[in-house]
Design an enzyme around this catalytic site. Structure first.
Site, PDB file in Angstrom:
ATOM      1  N   ARG A  37       0.831  -1.210   0.000  1.00 55.11           N
ATOM      2  CA  ARG A  37       0.000   0.000   0.000  1.00 55.11           C
ATOM      3  C   ARG A  37       0.859   1.251   0.000  1.00 55.11           C
ATOM      4  NH1 ARG A  37       2.641   2.092   3.204  1.00 55.11           N
ATOM      5  NH2 ARG A  37       2.669   1.946   5.465  1.00 55.11           N
ATOM      6  N   HIS A  44       0.734   8.025  11.099  1.00 53.09           N
ATOM      7  CA  HIS A  44       0.832   7.813  12.552  1.00 53.09           C
ATOM      8  C   HIS A  44      -0.472   8.207  13.250  1.00 53.09           C
ATOM      9  CE1 HIS A  44       5.011   6.489  12.745  1.00 53.09           C
ATOM     10  NE2 HIS A  44       5.220   7.315  11.730  1.00 53.09           N
ATOM     11  N   ASP A  46      -3.244   5.926  12.772  1.00 54.91           N
ATOM     12  CA  ASP A  46      -4.069   4.709  12.901  1.00 54.91           C
ATOM     13  C   ASP A  46      -4.068   4.154  14.321  1.00 54.91           C
ATOM     14  OD1 ASP A  46      -1.445   3.699  12.626  1.00 54.91           O
ATOM     15  OD2 ASP A  46      -1.979   2.167  11.134  1.00 54.91           O
ATOM     16  N   GLY A 136      11.183  -3.568   2.850  1.00 52.92           N
ATOM     17  CA  GLY A 136      11.671  -2.509   3.733  1.00 52.92           C
ATOM     18  C   GLY A 136      11.589  -1.127   3.114  1.00 52.92           C
ATOM     19  N   GLY A 138       8.838   0.746   3.000  1.00 52.98           N
ATOM     20  CA  GLY A 138       7.720   1.516   3.548  1.00 52.98           C
ATOM     21  C   GLY A 138       6.443   1.363   2.735  1.00 52.98           C
ATOM     22  N   SER A 140       4.692  -1.522   2.839  1.00 51.14           N
ATOM     23  CA  SER A 140       3.979  -2.618   3.517  1.00 51.14           C
ATOM     24  C   SER A 140       4.211  -3.982   2.893  1.00 51.14           C
ATOM     25  CB  SER A 140       2.477  -2.340   3.576  1.00 51.14           C
ATOM     26  OG  SER A 140       2.244  -1.340   4.478  1.00 51.14           O
ATOM     27  N   SER A 141       5.469  -4.291   2.640  1.00 45.86           N
ATOM     28  CA  SER A 141       5.762  -5.642   2.167  1.00 45.86           C
ATOM     29  C   SER A 141       5.351  -6.664   3.233  1.00 45.86           C
ATOM     30  CB  SER A 141       7.246  -5.780   1.833  1.00 45.86           C
ATOM     31  OG  SER A 141       8.040  -5.350   2.914  1.00 45.86           O
ATOM     32  N   ASP A 186      -2.223  -0.891   7.305  1.00 43.96           N
ATOM     33  CA  ASP A 186      -1.592  -1.643   6.213  1.00 43.96           C
ATOM     34  C   ASP A 186      -2.362  -2.924   5.897  1.00 43.96           C
ATOM     35  OD1 ASP A 186       0.185   0.351   6.788  1.00 43.96           O
ATOM     36  OD2 ASP A 186       1.736  -0.961   7.615  1.00 43.96           O
ATOM     37  N   TYR A 236       9.332   3.654  16.529  1.00 38.58           N
ATOM     38  CA  TYR A 236       7.883   3.470  16.340  1.00 38.58           C
ATOM     39  C   TYR A 236       7.165   3.206  17.672  1.00 38.58           C
ATOM     40  CZ  TYR A 236       3.525   2.003  14.105  1.00 38.58           C
ATOM     41  OH  TYR A 236       2.212   1.899  13.718  1.00 38.58           O
TER      42      TYR A 236
HETATM   43  C1  GLA Z   1       3.597   1.742   9.680  1.00 38.65           C
HETATM   44  C2  GLA Z   1       2.545   0.967  10.471  1.00 38.65           C
HETATM   45  C3  GLA Z   1       1.157   1.549  10.260  1.00 38.65           C
HETATM   46  C4  GLA Z   1       1.138   3.050  10.483  1.00 38.65           C
HETATM   47  C5  GLA Z   1       2.284   3.730   9.735  1.00 38.65           C
HETATM   48  C6  GLA Z   1       2.396   5.203  10.053  1.00 38.65           C
HETATM   49  O1  GLA Z   1       3.380   1.558   8.314  1.00 38.65           O
HETATM   50  O2  GLA Z   1       2.550  -0.388  10.092  1.00 38.65           O
HETATM   51  O3  GLA Z   1       0.223   0.898  11.091  1.00 38.65           O
HETATM   52  O4  GLA Z   1       1.176   3.355  11.856  1.00 38.65           O
HETATM   53  O5  GLA Z   1       3.536   3.118  10.005  1.00 38.65           O
HETATM   54  O6  GLA Z   1       1.266   5.882   9.615  1.00 38.65           O
END
Ligand code: GLA
Length: 393
Positions: A37, A44, A46, A136, A138, A140-141, A186, A236
């Protein structure tokens, strides 16, 4: 120029060939895929029960495989750039005891999903994984792998088909087996994404609204900085804790319930860092609602302005950007015809997302290439469908 993304059928062919090689010529019976995605805005938010506005990507993780009669699981990944073994074998515990995470790391996502699958017991299986989601980066692999494995298990031993519960189970897998206390965004969009639409997800009610996004005059460009700073792992959970602390000081269940007035009224009870974290979240939730409205009206200038405000807030208040991401955003914003640009995902490296007029795409890519101190990769993307079962012809 933009990098080509292998098609789903190319990935299936690759996974299938590997399956036949590794498992003695036998053909797989099931094939599924789930997408990565990109988040357009709402970063930040969710895990603060707020809004997010992601879309599913044409990059996917594919799983092909077969149910077996025993308790054994064998999985092979075709991904070449992992430093770890590309095969894992383990037995499913017959007494319901947990499947502990271990090595290789990529297999923990599979184990986590097996553990949290909603129709136990999971039968034995053999499978091969192939993915076009950059690892890696960002995008969402990991969520795409979790959701693909869950979708695969649904073909072996169906659950009740509840899609939101599926996303939550995959999120649990990430918490317990990858050790990342992520929000729901994600996994949710990897399950429920739609072609030609972004998804406005209310992370409190877990309801989503489809927002059309298929204007041919518009391009969504993803730029991979190709850097990943090591801070990601520790920062995180720290951010999440700071937000929870802020909510608790404000007397709220989450920052979703808080207004800027609440925050200002309590300012002297918060340290400066906690104040800035909370301010980012409260304002970002509001920006995300406004951005969804702007997109519905095709008000791309307003949408773009909100993207840049989001980036600046992530850089200055939430402090999850980095020099490379800031450079990429600044370079994109120098091009006439670019509406907006921002870092996307957790931060500290990974990608930016840029919204621009279709006719300036070549110029934009060239300009970013010229200005960026590193070597970027570009993807021109369109909102794509969520997890799917594929036909093996
Ligand atoms: C990562 C997390 C998500 C979200 C984002 C930041 O991708 O997996 O749940 O918190 O960071 O928006």
């Amino acid at each position: 120029m933009a990098s080509p993304v292998p098609s789903v059928s190319e990935l299936v062919q690759e996974a299938r060939r590997t399956y036949e090689q590794v498992f003695g010529g036998e053909a797989p019976e099931v094939a599924v895929c789930a997408p990565g995605r990109v988040n357009l805005i709402g970063e930040h938010t969710d895990y603060n029960q707020g809004f997010v506005l992601p879309m599913a990507l044409p990059m996917v993780t594919v799983v092909v495989g077969t149910r077996t009669s025993g308790q054994s699981v064998s999985i092979v990944t075709v991904t070449k750039d992992v430093e770890e073994p590309n095969r894992v074998d383990f037995n499913l515990p017959s007494d319901g005891s947990p499947l502990s995470p271990g090595h290789p790391k990529w297999a923990n996502y599979v184990k986590g999903v097996v553990q949290h699958y909603r129709a136990q017991p999971v039968p034995g299986f053999r499978a091969v994984i192939a993915s076009s989601v950059p690892l890696g980066g960002g995008l969402s692999s990991s969520a795409s792998l979790e959701v693909a494995v869950y979708t695969f298990l649904q073909q072996l031993n169906p659950d009740d088909g509840d899609k939101v519960a599926k996303a939550v189970a995959c999120q649990q897998a990430e918490h317990t087996h990858a050790g990342v206390p992520c929000g729901i965004m994600d996994q949710f969009v990897s399950v429920l994404g739609r072609e030609a639409h972004a998804l406005l997800i209310d992370c409190r009610s877990l309801e989503a609204t489809l927002v059309p996004l298929s204007d041919p005059s518009l391009v969504i460009l993803i730029t991979n900085s190709n850097v990943k700073h090591s801070l990601t792992g520790s920062e995180y959970p720290t951010r999440r804790r700071q937000c929870e602390e802020a909510a608790s000081i404000l007397g709220k269940a989450s920052l979703r319930e808080a207004t800027m007035k609440d925050l200002e009224d309590s300012r002297d009870r918060l340290d400066n860092v906690t104040y800035r974290r909370a301010r980012h979240v409260i304002e970002e939730i509001e920006r995300t609602s406004q951005a969804a409205e702007a997109l519905k009206r095709s008000s791309y200038k307003i949408f773009g302005k909100l993207m840049v405000e989001s980036h600046n807030s992530l850089r200055d208040l939430y402090e999850v950007s980095c020099r490379e991401l800031d450079e990429l955003v600044a370079a994109a914003m120098e091009v006439d015809g670019v509406y907006g640009s921002r870092m996307t995902g957790g931060g500290f490296g990974g990608c930016t997302v840029t919204l621009l007029q279709a006719h300036v795409i070549d110029r934009t890519i060239l300009h970013i290439q010229e200005r960026y101190s590193g070597s970027p990769t570009f993807y021109v993307t369109t909102p794509s469908v969520g997890a799917q079962v594929l036909r093996l012809s």
